[in-house]
Motif scaffolding. Structure first.
Motif, mmCIF file in Angstrom:
data_model
loop_
_atom_site.group_PDB
_atom_site.id
_atom_site.type_symbol
_atom_site.label_atom_id
_atom_site.label_comp_id
_atom_site.label_asym_id
_atom_site.label_seq_id
_atom_site.Cartn_x
_atom_site.Cartn_y
_atom_site.Cartn_z
ATOM 1 N N TYR A 239 1.869 9.193 -3.974
ATOM 2 C CA TYR A 239 1.317 8.194 -3.459
ATOM 3 C C TYR A 239 1.265 6.882 -4.213
ATOM 4 O O TYR A 239 1.160 7.005 -5.334
ATOM 5 N N GLY A 240 1.610 5.824 -3.790
ATOM 6 C CA GLY A 240 1.724 4.572 -4.628
ATOM 7 C C GLY A 240 0.404 3.471 -4.144
ATOM 8 O O GLY A 240 -0.665 4.061 -3.877
ATOM 9 N N GLY A 242 -0.303 1.083 -2.329
ATOM 10 C CA GLY A 242 -0.529 0.692 -0.975
ATOM 11 C C GLY A 242 -0.863 -0.786 -1.153
ATOM 12 O O GLY A 242 -0.444 -1.724 -1.704
ATOM 13 N N ASP A 243 -1.994 -1.140 -0.286
ATOM 14 C CA ASP A 243 -2.580 -2.898 -0.358
ATOM 15 C C ASP A 243 -3.032 -3.069 -1.481
ATOM 16 O O ASP A 243 -3.325 -4.273 -1.897
ATOM 17 N N ALA A 244 -3.482 -1.867 -2.476
ATOM 18 C CA ALA A 244 -3.952 -2.243 -3.836
ATOM 19 C C ALA A 244 -2.945 -2.547 -4.751
ATOM 20 O O ALA A 244 -3.117 -3.319 -5.891
ATOM 21 N N ASP A 245 -1.693 -2.614 -4.410
ATOM 22 C CA ASP A 245 -0.462 -2.842 -5.204
ATOM 23 C C ASP A 245 -0.370 -4.503 -5.526
ATOM 24 O O ASP A 245 -0.120 -4.688 -4.430
ATOM 25 N N ALA A 246 -0.269 -4.891 -6.613
ATOM 26 C CA ALA A 246 -0.046 -6.128 -6.896
ATOM 27 C C ALA A 246 1.278 -6.618 -6.491
ATOM 28 O O ALA A 246 1.839 -7.767 -6.622
ATOM 29 N N LEU A 247 2.284 -5.730 -6.508
ATOM 30 C CA LEU A 247 3.661 -5.619 -6.185
ATOM 31 C C LEU A 247 4.009 -5.390 -4.577
ATOM 32 O O LEU A 247 4.274 -4.310 -4.578
ATOM 33 N N PRO A 248 3.785 -6.203 -3.836
ATOM 34 C CA PRO A 248 3.951 -5.855 -2.137
ATOM 35 C C PRO A 248 5.356 -4.996 -1.959
ATOM 36 O O PRO A 248 5.170 -4.070 -1.174
ATOM 37 N N ALA A 249 6.370 -5.317 -2.495
ATOM 38 C CA ALA A 249 7.342 -4.662 -2.246
ATOM 39 C C ALA A 249 7.344 -3.163 -2.474
ATOM 40 O O ALA A 249 8.157 -2.186 -2.146
ATOM 41 N N ARG A 250 6.732 -2.912 -3.961
ATOM 42 C CA ARG A 250 6.386 -1.578 -4.352
ATOM 43 C C ARG A 250 5.532 -0.810 -3.289
ATOM 44 O O ARG A 250 6.098 0.239 -3.154
ATOM 45 N N SER A 255 5.247 3.105 2.868
ATOM 46 C CA SER A 255 5.239 2.868 4.312
ATOM 47 C C SER A 255 6.272 3.092 5.171
ATOM 48 O O SER A 255 6.481 3.802 6.207
ATOM 49 N N ARG A 256 7.397 2.448 4.509
ATOM 50 C CA ARG A 256 8.767 2.697 5.024
ATOM 51 C C ARG A 256 9.264 4.187 5.009
ATOM 52 O O ARG A 256 9.755 4.707 6.046
ATOM 53 N N ALA A 450 0.547 6.616 1.967
ATOM 54 C CA ALA A 450 0.082 7.156 2.792
ATOM 55 C C ALA A 450 0.470 8.645 3.107
ATOM 56 O O ALA A 450 1.591 8.724 2.315
ATOM 57 N N PRO A 451 -0.277 9.624 3.464
ATOM 58 C CA PRO A 451 0.174 10.870 3.588
ATOM 59 C C PRO A 451 1.297 11.140 4.494
ATOM 60 O O PRO A 451 1.736 10.442 5.232
ATOM 61 N N LEU A 452 2.301 12.322 3.889
ATOM 62 C CA LEU A 452 3.210 12.484 4.687
ATOM 63 C C LEU A 452 3.107 13.917 5.327
ATOM 64 O O LEU A 452 2.551 14.596 5.130
#
Length: 472
Positions: A239-240, A242-250, A255-256, A450-452
């Motif tokens: 899991y990464g 998500g919205d809490a990541d300061a680097l949106p691309a990461r 999600s993709r 997100a879960p897979l």
């Protein structure tokens, strides 16, 4: 001035961190020589030039390098834009390497074979700290140095596919079918993947980039199949932020990737422990061994080993290194970067004191300093070399005033256990929505948010590797 201090500092590697070291040495008025094995600055970065990094330019440019570039009239890129590896080389590293303050001190095609002390092997102590370093190159040439900053990185020493840290049986026999991290799936390497079944092994940023490219290729090329394999039975460690990541691309990578998995364009296998590989009628049979000793096989056309990297300390075999037995970093640095506890953004500031070895004057910096920990960001390396160079200049106040501004990842570590209760290093974990503790990183950090959907191969949970974010 002593004879030792009249010698240059030798920097190994002309990548982002090596050239940053050169810029700081230049500003401090310390003589230096940069040895680069490739034929261009950023030679290793150029090999993944098609990949866009998730950290914007403002995190990718060293302050000292920026100062001397600005003095030369350099036009900086948009600091909020995300460069590709090729843009990082063309728009930053090459202009930096061409500056008159640096260019005369760079040697290309200079591969370091060994480092020692002049006339002293590792056993000899008397006079050691005042004896020059001896750097031997692969072509037989030798240089003397007052200190060595090893920024040679880990790109040339990828991890193996085997689950035990050893090559899988037959791994050497399938080299023709095996790709290492970040092949150019949509560009130069397209023909090797189009219309074929590719297995991507790994849970990191490198794996994510390759998987997304393969999914795009599959939409255009009929018969292209994509399978993604990770060792653990739980997706929590991938899991990464998500919205809490300061680097949106990461954060967006996850999600993709999830969309492709949910849609069936990427098949995800968990509990996947590679035991053996066998060429079979122009393809590769991948044998998976379960915890109970049972086996099964998956047959594919190509395998991408996105399993991370490890340092090669063999060139420093005659130096006195104090390496952590787990990480392969210094003992002082290891607990600060342990991916069981930290992601890229939660690594605390560190500098010369944490990078020092018993061998006075030798420092491994950048990716190599992290050993097997994959939680490295370029900004971390820039602060490392600033601190080290300040110490070499005798400015210990500056050397120990270590400050680091890193983007938060939203996750803390790579322990696959959930953090549903209690406080974590990132603050209190939300009780209703557990956060995975792994920031899978290859070239840099961040993966899933997100879960897979999973296809389990029923390997016991205890068999997953928990010590590295890059590993599969």
């Amino acid at each position: 001035m002593s004879t030792l201090n009249e010698l240059p500092v030798v920097v190994i590697g002309a990548g982002p961190v090596g050239l940053a070291a050169a810029a700081h040495l230049c500003e401090r008025g310390i003589a230096f020589t940069v040895l680069e094995a490739g034929d261009i600055a950023g030679a290793a970065v150029r090999q993944w030039g098609h990949v866009r990094v998730f950290s914007p330019w403002r995190y990718d440019i060293d302050p000292a390098a920026r100062r001397i570039l600005d003095e030369a009239g350099w036009v900086a890129p948009d600091l909020e834009a995300l460069p590709t590896g090729a843009e990082l080389v063309a728009d930053y590293l090459q202009p930096l390497a061409e500056l008159p303050q640096l260019k005369p001190h760079l040697r290309y095609g200079a591969r370091v074979e060994a480092i020692s002390r002049l006339g002293l092997d590792r056993l000899r102590t008397a006079g050691r700290d005042t004896t020059p370093f001896l750097i031997r190159l692969a072509d037989g040439d030798e240089l003397l140095a007052r200190a060595v900053i090893d920024a040679s990185g880990t790109w040339g020493t990828p991890n193996v596919l085997g689950a035990s840290g050893l090559p899988a049986r037959g791994e050497g026999d399938v080299a023709a079918y095996l790709e290492h991290a970040l092949p150019d799936v949509l560009g130069a390497d397209r023909d090797r993947f189009a219309g074929r079944h590719t297995l991507v092994v790994g849970a990191g940023h490198s794996a994510a980039n390759t998987l997304l490219s393969l999914a795009e290729l599959a939409a255009d090329e009929p018969g292209t199949e994509v399978t993604w394999a990770i060792r653990t039975t739980s997706p929590a460690r991938t899991y990464g932020g998500g919205d809490a990541d300061a680097l949106p691309a990461r954060g967006a990578l996850g999600s993709r990737l999830r969309e492709h998995v949910d849609a069936g364009r990427i098949r995800l296998l968990t509990g996947f422990s590679v035991h053996a590989l066998t060429p079979t009628d122009g393809r590769v049979a991948v044998v998976v061994r379960h915890a109970d000793g049972s086996e099964e096989s998956v047959t594919v056309d190509r395998i991408v080993a996105a399993t991370g990297f490890r340092p090669d300390h063999s060139i420093a075999a005659e130096l006195r290194l104090d390496l952590d037995p787990i990480m392969g970093a210094t003992r002082a640095l290891a607990p600060l970067i342990d991916p069981n506890e930290h992601s890229c953004g939660t690594v605390p500031p560190h500098g010369v004191d944490q990078l020092a070895h018993p061998e006075l004057g030798y420092y491994a910096v950048g990716m190599k300093s992290y050993g097997r920990a994959p939680t490295f960001l370029m900004a971390t390396g820039y602060e490392q070399v600033r601190s080290v160079v300040a110490a070499l200049a005798g400015d210990w106040d500056a050397a120990r005033d270590v400050q680091l501004d890193l983007p938060e990842t939203g996750v803390c570590n790579s322990n696959p256990a959930d953090t549903a209760t209690g406080d974590s290093c990132c603050g209190p974990a939300p009780a209703a929505k557990p956060t995975g503790r792994g920031l899978a990183t290859g070239v840099a950090g961040g993966l899933l948010s997100a879960p897979l959907g999973l296809i389990s191969l029923d390997v016991a949970a205890g068999s997953g590797q928990t010590g590295g974010c890059c590993g599969s």
